[in-house]
Design an enzyme around this catalytic site. Structure first.
Site, PDB file in Angstrom:
ATOM      1  N   HIS A   1      40.255  36.244  41.887  1.00 49.47           N
ATOM      2  CA  HIS A   1      41.542  35.745  42.356  1.00 49.47           C
ATOM      3  C   HIS A   1      42.075  36.593  43.498  1.00 49.47           C
ATOM      4  O   HIS A   1      42.471  36.076  44.556  1.00 49.47           O
ATOM      5  CB  HIS A   1      42.505  35.758  41.155  1.00 49.47           C
ATOM      6  CG  HIS A   1      43.842  35.170  41.427  1.00 49.47           C
ATOM      7  ND1 HIS A   1      44.332  34.080  40.735  1.00 49.47           N
ATOM      8  CD2 HIS A   1      44.813  35.510  42.294  1.00 49.47           C
ATOM      9  CE1 HIS A   1      45.537  33.793  41.174  1.00 49.47           C
ATOM     10  NE2 HIS A   1      45.868  34.644  42.114  1.00 49.47           N
ATOM     11  N   GLU A   2      42.078  37.900  43.321  1.00 42.42           N
ATOM     12  CA  GLU A   2      42.612  38.776  44.371  1.00 42.42           C
ATOM     13  C   GLU A   2      41.725  38.785  45.607  1.00 42.42           C
ATOM     14  O   GLU A   2      42.218  38.887  46.733  1.00 42.42           O
ATOM     15  CB  GLU A   2      42.786  40.207  43.846  1.00 42.42           C
ATOM     16  CG  GLU A   2      43.686  40.331  42.645  1.00 42.42           C
ATOM     17  CD  GLU A   2      44.983  39.573  42.808  1.00 42.42           C
ATOM     18  OE1 GLU A   2      45.489  39.464  43.927  1.00 42.42           O
ATOM     19  OE2 GLU A   2      45.486  39.072  41.792  1.00 42.42           O
TER      20      GLU A   2
ATOM     21  N   HIS B   1      42.702  36.033  47.834  1.00 43.82           N
ATOM     22  CA  HIS B   1      43.867  36.391  48.657  1.00 43.82           C
ATOM     23  C   HIS B   1      43.448  37.281  49.818  1.00 43.82           C
ATOM     24  O   HIS B   1      43.896  37.099  50.958  1.00 43.82           O
ATOM     25  CB  HIS B   1      44.907  37.152  47.820  1.00 43.82           C
ATOM     26  CG  HIS B   1      45.600  36.304  46.811  1.00 43.82           C
ATOM     27  ND1 HIS B   1      45.998  35.017  47.049  1.00 43.82           N
ATOM     28  CD2 HIS B   1      45.980  36.581  45.545  1.00 43.82           C
ATOM     29  CE1 HIS B   1      46.594  34.532  45.978  1.00 43.82           C
ATOM     30  NE2 HIS B   1      46.601  35.455  45.049  1.00 43.82           N
TER      31      HIS B   1
END
Lengths: 100, 200
Positions: free
Chosen positions: B101-102, B105
Site C-alpha cells: 500500500h505505501e 503511494h
C-alpha cells in the site's frame, strides 16, 4: 523515433509464439480468472480479444496474411494503451524526484 | 488498519520522539526483510519503483517506528520515507499489505506531480492503493471482515477504504471525502499501473 519504436515492438511481437496466445486464452477462460473479473467489475470476461489474437496469429504464421498481422499488432498496442488512463488527474514528472 | 497515510501529529508518535519497544522493533524489521525478499507483490512494486527511477533503499527509505493506536503505516512525503508502525502490524500478512500500500503511494509520488493538499490527488492515490495492494481481496473481505459480496464488491471495498483513509489524514467531513472519492473513482480505479490489471 516513431519508426524505431514500431520496429522494436514488432521485433518483440514477432518472436512470440501462437502457443503464448493460447496460454493467455486458457488463462482467460479459467474459473479463477472469471470469478476474479466478476468480483472486480461485476461481469464475466468475454475473452473475445485473446481468441481473435490466436486466429490472427495462426493466419499470419500459416498463410502469411499481412492483414492478420496488422490486426494482431493493433490489438497488442491497444492493450498497452488501455493500461494507462487516457485522462489522468495529475501531471506526470519528466524525471524522478531529485530528492528521493 | 486503514489509517495508512497521515499528516496528523497524533498518528506518528515516532516522528515526535516516542520510545520504541526493542522487541517490537526487531519483529517489525524481521517481517520487513522477509517481505522484501519473499512477498511477490512487494517485490513487484520494488521493481516498478526501480524502473521508474526511484530505487528503494531498505535502510534509507523504509523505517519501523512506534505510532499512535490506529495507524499501521504511512508515507512521509517530507522525508520520503515509508513508515511502518511496529506496534500495530500484527502479522506478516499485515506487513505485506501495508508495505505494498505505501509503496503504491511512493510510486505515485515518484511518477507524478502529486499535490498532497489536493483532495482529488489524495483520493486518487488512496483508491489505487486500496484496490491494488491486496486489502480488498475476496477472502479478506469475506472471511476476515465478514463483508459479503461478489458482484463488483472490490470496487465497493476500495471506495470505502479510500474514504476512511482520507478521513484519517485530513480534518474534513465524511461528505467531503465521499464527494472527492466519487469524483475521481472511475478514472483512478482503471489506472492499475504498474500492474497490468488488478492483481488476483
Amino acid at each position: 523515433m516513431d519508426t524505431e519504436n514500431t520496429t522494436d515492438d514488432t521485433e518483440k511481437y514477432t518472436k512470440l509464439r501462437c502457443l503464448d496466445y493460447m496460454a493467455e486464452y486458457r488463462h482467460c477462460i479459467s474459473a479463477f480468472h472469471q470469478f476474479h473479473q466478476y468480483y472486480i467489475h461485476g461481469k464475466f470476461a468475454t475473452c473475445k480479444e485473446p481468441k481473435e489474437r490466436i486466429k490472427n496469429c495462426i493466419k499470419w504464421k500459416t498463410f502469411r496474411s499481412e492483414e492478420a498481422k496488422k490486426r494482431l499488432l493493433d490489438s497488442l498496442t491497444q492493450e498497452q494503451k488501455d493500461m494507462n488512463t487516457p485522462d489522468p488527474i495529475w501531471t506526470f514528472r519528466s524525471s524522478p524526484p531529485s530528492d528521493w | 488498519n486503514y489509517c495508512s497515510m497521515a499528516n496528523r501529529d497524533d498518528a506518528f508518535l515516532g516522528r515526535t520522539g516516542a520510545k520504541p519497544d526493542p522487541r517490537l522493533h526487531k519483529l517489525c524489521q524481521r517481517r520487513l526483510e522477509y517481505a522484501f525478499k519473499r512477498n511477490p507483490y512487494v517485490r513487484y512494486m520494488l521493481d516498478a519503483m526501480k524502473k521508474a527511477g526511484c530505487e528503494v533503499n531498505l535502510e534509507k527509505h523504509v523505517v519501523c517506528e512506534p505510532c499512535g493506536p490506529t495507524v499501521s503505516g504511512g508515507f512521509d512525503q517530507e522525508h520520503r520515507q515509508v513508515v511502518l508502525c511496529e506496534n500495530n502490524i500484527y502479522s506478516q500478512g499485515c506487513m505485506n499489505d501495508t508495505l505494498t500500500h505505501e509503496l503504491i503511494h511512493a510510486y505515485d509520488y515518484c511518477r507524478a506531480n502529486m499535490e498532497w493538499n489536493n483532495l482529488e490527488h489524495l483520493a486518487c492515490t488512496e483508491i489505487r492503493a486500496a484496490s491494488l495492494s491486496g486489502e480488498c481481496f475476496f477472502w479478506k473481505e469475506t472471511f476476515a471482515r465478514l463483508k459479503f459480496g461478489w458482484k463488483a464488491h472490490h470496487q465497493v471495498c476500495a471506495r470505502e477504504r479510500a474514504i476512511k483513509s482520507i478521513l484519517c489524514v485530513k480534518d474534513i467531513t465524511e461528505a467531503e471525502a465521499t464527494r472527492a472519492v466519487d469524483s475521481v473513482f472511475v478514472k483512478c480505479f482503471q489506472d492499475t499501473v504498474p500492474f497490468e490489471r488488478v492483481p488476483p
